[in-house]
Design a protein around this motif. Structure first.
Motif, mmCIF file in Angstrom:
data_model
loop_
_atom_site.group_PDB
_atom_site.id
_atom_site.type_symbol
_atom_site.label_atom_id
_atom_site.label_comp_id
_atom_site.label_asym_id
_atom_site.label_seq_id
_atom_site.Cartn_x
_atom_site.Cartn_y
_atom_site.Cartn_z
ATOM 1 N N THR A 49 -25.254 27.905 62.242
ATOM 2 C CA THR A 49 -24.160 26.984 62.471
ATOM 3 C C THR A 49 -25.485 25.956 62.494
ATOM 4 O O THR A 49 -26.551 26.123 62.445
ATOM 5 N N ILE A 50 -24.800 24.765 63.007
ATOM 6 C CA ILE A 50 -26.091 23.427 62.501
ATOM 7 C C ILE A 50 -25.708 22.482 64.225
ATOM 8 O O ILE A 50 -24.494 22.834 64.166
ATOM 9 N N PRO A 51 -27.029 22.295 64.987
ATOM 10 C CA PRO A 51 -27.431 21.699 65.451
ATOM 11 C C PRO A 51 -25.983 20.769 66.061
ATOM 12 O O PRO A 51 -25.999 19.858 64.659
ATOM 13 N N GLU A 52 -26.024 20.361 66.893
ATOM 14 C CA GLU A 52 -24.211 19.231 67.106
ATOM 15 C C GLU A 52 -25.336 17.919 67.509
ATOM 16 O O GLU A 52 -25.147 16.486 67.024
ATOM 17 N N THR A 53 -26.836 18.018 67.758
ATOM 18 C CA THR A 53 -27.213 16.384 67.175
ATOM 19 C C THR A 53 -28.225 16.165 65.922
ATOM 20 O O THR A 53 -28.804 15.316 65.568
ATOM 21 N N ASP A 54 -28.093 17.314 65.506
ATOM 22 C CA ASP A 54 -28.535 17.031 63.643
ATOM 23 C C ASP A 54 -27.990 15.886 62.979
ATOM 24 O O ASP A 54 -26.868 16.970 62.620
ATOM 25 N N THR A 55 -28.237 14.444 62.393
ATOM 26 C CA THR A 55 -27.360 14.076 61.872
ATOM 27 C C THR A 55 -28.172 13.781 60.136
ATOM 28 O O THR A 55 -28.112 12.953 59.988
ATOM 29 N N TYR A 56 -29.492 14.309 60.529
ATOM 30 C CA TYR A 56 -30.540 14.307 59.233
ATOM 31 C C TYR A 56 -29.997 14.884 57.816
ATOM 32 O O TYR A 56 -28.593 15.489 57.577
ATOM 33 N N VAL A 57 -30.012 13.578 56.889
ATOM 34 C CA VAL A 57 -29.505 14.432 55.340
ATOM 35 C C VAL A 57 -30.216 13.606 54.433
ATOM 36 O O VAL A 57 -31.037 13.564 54.535
ATOM 37 N N ASN A 58 -30.274 15.152 53.751
ATOM 38 C CA ASN A 58 -31.291 15.468 52.298
ATOM 39 C C ASN A 58 -31.747 14.343 51.882
ATOM 40 O O ASN A 58 -31.274 13.560 51.152
ATOM 41 N N PRO A 59 -32.915 13.941 51.362
ATOM 42 C CA PRO A 59 -33.107 13.230 50.186
ATOM 43 C C PRO A 59 -33.488 13.700 48.910
ATOM 44 O O PRO A 59 -32.920 15.057 48.730
ATOM 45 N N ILE A 60 -33.381 13.415 47.976
ATOM 46 C CA ILE A 60 -33.338 13.987 46.528
ATOM 47 C C ILE A 60 -33.933 14.572 46.561
ATOM 48 O O ILE A 60 -34.100 15.829 45.464
ATOM 49 N N ILE A 61 -34.731 13.961 46.483
ATOM 50 C CA ILE A 61 -36.468 15.321 46.124
ATOM 51 C C ILE A 61 -37.297 15.216 47.185
ATOM 52 O O ILE A 61 -37.753 13.934 47.603
ATOM 53 N N TYR A 62 -37.773 16.542 47.658
ATOM 54 C CA TYR A 62 -39.130 16.855 48.854
ATOM 55 C C TYR A 62 -40.436 16.817 47.742
ATOM 56 O O TYR A 62 -40.470 17.285 46.964
ATOM 57 N N ASN A 63 -41.682 15.823 48.142
ATOM 58 C CA ASN A 63 -42.376 16.151 48.168
ATOM 59 C C ASN A 63 -43.566 16.358 49.070
ATOM 60 O O ASN A 63 -43.215 15.826 49.708
ATOM 61 N N ALA A 64 -44.233 17.305 48.458
ATOM 62 C CA ALA A 64 -44.649 18.214 50.055
ATOM 63 C C ALA A 64 -45.920 17.402 50.886
ATOM 64 O O ALA A 64 -45.406 17.500 51.873
ATOM 65 N N PHE A 65 -46.545 16.663 50.402
ATOM 66 C CA PHE A 65 -47.580 15.980 50.557
ATOM 67 C C PHE A 65 -46.562 14.129 51.649
ATOM 68 O O PHE A 65 -47.388 14.197 52.593
#
Length: 153
Positions: free
Chosen positions: A21-37
């Protein structure tokens, strides 16, 4: 290491794949590339809440830390030494999985111009989502008066 997403993915795709399930307040959209730093928020499934997506920030901050600067050194943990390393040892039972559809590794290449690093994308054969093992912690920030969820893979 970076996690790679070929397209911007909604949390719905992750939820469907892992039956979450997804938290109802969650509106975050993933970026294309994650850089750990850059300490991005990543989709995880935690041992304390295994039926829900929890977004945690990459770079574990132990509960005893006085500030966030330690996270530069806690992006990755080794299972062989996690129980001996001060930053990880109190969190080894806080297990999570970190969801991705690929990651980059670096290869050292020798060229006529000198040594060079080449980035290689690694994905599953059928381009489906997979997961990395991780540990997590919630750290209280007096500065922002909030609990910040963080992880290490």
């Amino acid at each position: 290491m970076c996690f790679y997403f070929k397209q911007s993915k909604e949390a719905l795709e992750v939820a469907n794949r892992f039956k979450l399930t997804i938290p109802e307040t969650d509106t975050y959209v993933n970026p294309i590339i994650y850089n750990a730093f850059s300490h991005p928020l990543c989709e995880t499934i935690t041992s304390t809440n295994p039926s829900c997506i929890t977004r945690l920030s990459w770079g574990l901050i132990p509960q005893w830390a006085s500030d966030k600067s330690i996270r530069e050194k806690t992006l990755n943990a080794r299972i062989e030494t996690a129980d001996k390393v001060k930053s990880f040892k109190n969190h080894i039972n806080n297990r999570c999985i970190v969801i991705a559809d690929g990651f980059f590794e670096w290869k050292h290449l020798k060229t006529l111009a000198g040594n060079k690093l080449q980035k290689f994308l690694i994905t599953s054969a059928d381009d489906t989502l997979f997961a990395f093992a991780g540990i997590y912690s919630f750290w209280y920030s007096a500065e922002s008066n909030e609990n910040i969820g963080t992880f290490s893979i």
